[in-house]
Write a protein that holds these residues in place. Structure first.
Motif, PDB file in Angstrom:
ATOM      1  N   VAL A  28      16.951  10.042 111.554  1.00  0.00           N
ATOM      2  CA  VAL A  28      16.438   9.553 112.826  1.00  0.00           C
ATOM      3  C   VAL A  28      17.411  10.013 113.898  1.00  0.00           C
ATOM      4  O   VAL A  28      18.625   9.880 113.737  1.00  0.00           O
ATOM      5  CB  VAL A  28      16.338   8.014 112.838  1.00  0.00           C
ATOM      6  CG1 VAL A  28      15.957   7.511 114.227  1.00  0.00           C
ATOM      7  CG2 VAL A  28      15.326   7.539 111.816  1.00  0.00           C
ATOM      8  N   TYR A  29      16.879  10.540 115.012  1.00  0.00           N
ATOM      9  CA  TYR A  29      17.734  11.072 116.068  1.00  0.00           C
ATOM     10  C   TYR A  29      17.843  10.069 117.215  1.00  0.00           C
ATOM     11  O   TYR A  29      16.835   9.569 117.725  1.00  0.00           O
ATOM     12  CB  TYR A  29      17.198  12.408 116.568  1.00  0.00           C
ATOM     13  CG  TYR A  29      17.253  13.471 115.498  1.00  0.00           C
ATOM     14  CD1 TYR A  29      18.410  14.219 115.290  1.00  0.00           C
ATOM     15  CD2 TYR A  29      16.165  13.703 114.657  1.00  0.00           C
ATOM     16  CE1 TYR A  29      18.477  15.170 114.285  1.00  0.00           C
ATOM     17  CE2 TYR A  29      16.219  14.653 113.649  1.00  0.00           C
ATOM     18  CZ  TYR A  29      17.383  15.377 113.468  1.00  0.00           C
ATOM     19  OH  TYR A  29      17.451  16.316 112.461  1.00  0.00           O
ATOM     20  N   ASP A  30      19.082   9.780 117.581  1.00  0.00           N
ATOM     21  CA  ASP A  30      19.380   8.886 118.702  1.00  0.00           C
ATOM     22  C   ASP A  30      19.898   9.772 119.833  1.00  0.00           C
ATOM     23  O   ASP A  30      21.022  10.278 119.767  1.00  0.00           O
ATOM     24  CB  ASP A  30      20.428   7.865 118.267  1.00  0.00           C
ATOM     25  CG  ASP A  30      20.764   6.859 119.362  1.00  0.00           C
ATOM     26  OD1 ASP A  30      20.244   6.994 120.478  1.00  0.00           O
ATOM     27  OD2 ASP A  30      21.558   5.936 119.097  1.00  0.00           O
ATOM     28  N   VAL A  31      19.074   9.963 120.855  1.00  0.00           N
ATOM     29  CA  VAL A  31      19.408  10.894 121.936  1.00  0.00           C
ATOM     30  C   VAL A  31      19.833  10.093 123.165  1.00  0.00           C
ATOM     31  O   VAL A  31      19.011   9.451 123.815  1.00  0.00           O
ATOM     32  CB  VAL A  31      18.213  11.807 122.265  1.00  0.00           C
ATOM     33  CG1 VAL A  31      18.573  12.756 123.404  1.00  0.00           C
ATOM     34  CG2 VAL A  31      17.790  12.597 121.028  1.00  0.00           C
ATOM     35  N   ALA A  32      21.126  10.130 123.456  1.00  0.00           N
ATOM     36  CA  ALA A  32      21.679   9.376 124.583  1.00  0.00           C
ATOM     37  C   ALA A  32      22.348  10.343 125.544  1.00  0.00           C
ATOM     38  O   ALA A  32      23.571  10.436 125.625  1.00  0.00           O
ATOM     39  CB  ALA A  32      22.674   8.333 124.083  1.00  0.00           C
TER      40      ALA A  32
END
Length: 361
Positions: free
Chosen positions: A81-85
């Motif tokens: 799962v990609y967490d793009v911040a």
């Protein structure tokens, strides 16, 4: 009245490894602490400033630091799962790197304006991404509790929804926002717009004014927003980040009134930010023959960082098929961005001029 009111988010059956793109303050303050509390595995992290990524990896025990997003995506587990911040303006280019069909949680806002949000939505649709926006206030403990009371019918028909914030916000902690032309609503009151939408749906129209402080070099620090839900339901957001006169008259709350009950939740994080003060959740229900009695629900968790468990857990549950809908999905988030756009248009257009009255001689 004793009730077992839930206030914690549902967790996935099988948590997935998380790959984080971006190592800024919000990742340090909320994302990584939340994932540690939930025992979620962070497989890797990257940032344009590698030293920041290395510092966070060391602090939170992240397995690997990557040179770039492209390098991390290439090495990522198949079920990642990609967490793009990253800053809103760079979201489209980062999303374009992700593998088709990947689950991704992007930091709010969904772009700098509605046009960019539509480009982001188009990219997510084209690539089939399971994409959500991190509107984490929906998963704050006091909001989960309020939503349960409403969904169980304890509040009756809602007729008043109010968010009021009067605090002294230390904007110097957010240097990337100093020159942003859309500061207050896009980066702060968007939370309350999204929250009210999550309870009431889309408003028919918006009346709003967002304003600057005369002695601050910021585009806007105060807003008044009325969301139109007809002639029997008031929805109002009042935010003042400039109350620099001590704690005595500061306030930060959400209040929902219905024909059968009311809830009032203090958002303690915003008072004396970033230390904050404790949250508080109170409710009162109308009985057939008794006077309303205010009760307090003790909360063991807070908005920051615990609500960030909820957004990531929600995405994981959707990706594994446990949940059939993603409440924070981009298809819903685009509607919040549309309301934000309407707020700015209303503020720019101005109110109704006063009628010209005859002057007595």
């Amino acid at each position: 009245m004793t009730m077992n009111i839930p206030y914690k988010p549902a967790l996935p059956i099988r948590p997935r490894p998380i790959c984080i793109i971006g190592a800024g303050g919000i990742v340090n303050d909320a994302h990584l602490p939340a994932y540690k509390l939930a025992d979620f595995t962070v497989a890797g992290i990257c940032d344009l400033d590698r030293s920041r990524a290395e510092q966070l990896a060391s602090k939170f025990g992240v397995a690997r630091v990557y040179e770039s997003a492209a390098q991390m995506i290439t090495a990522a587990p198949a079920d990642a799962v990609y967490d793009v911040a990253v800053p809103a303006a760079t979201l489209p280019e980062v999303l374009d790197l992700l593998p088709p069909g990947a689950p991704v949680l992007m930091q709010k806002p969904m772009g700098d304006d509605l046009a960019m949000a539509q480009c982001i939505l188009a990219c997510c649709r084209r690539k089939g991404l399971l994409a959500g926006v991190n509107f984490q206030l929906r998963f704050a403990p006091f909001v989960i509790a309020a939503r349960w009371l409403m969904e169980q019918g304890h509040l009756g028909q809602l007729y008043d929804a109010e968010v009021r914030v009067t605090v002294d916000t230390p904007w110097h902690l957010f240097p990337f926002l100093r020159n942003h032309p859309r500061l207050e609503v896009l980066y702060h009151s968007i939370h309350y717009i999204d929250l009210i939408r999550s309870f009431l749906g889309n408003p028919a129209s918006v009346m709003a004014r967002t304003l600057r402080h005369p002695a601050k070099d910021l585009s806007s620090t105060r807003s008044a927003i009325i969301l139109d839900y007809g002639d029997a339901l008031r929805a109002f957001i009042s935010v003042n980040h400039d109350h620099a006169f001590g704690a005595r008259h500061q306030e930060s709350f959400i209040k929902l009134e219905g024909t059968s009950g009311v809830v009032k939740a203090r958002m303690g994080l915003l008072m004396d930010y970033p230390r904050g003060i404790p949250d508080n959740f109170e409710f009162a229900l109308l009985g057939p023959s008794t006077q309303p009695n205010w009760e307090q629900l003790p909360l063991q968790e807070t908005w920051f960082p615990h609500a960030f468990i909820g957004t990531m857990a929600s995405l994981m549950r959707y990706a594994e098929g446990t949940d059939s809908t993603l409440s924070i999905g981009v298809e819903d988030a685009i509607q919040t961005m549309a309301v934000v756009e309407a707020v700015y248009r209303s503020s720019a257009r101005g109110g109704e001029p006063l009628p010209v009255l005859p002057i007595e001689p």
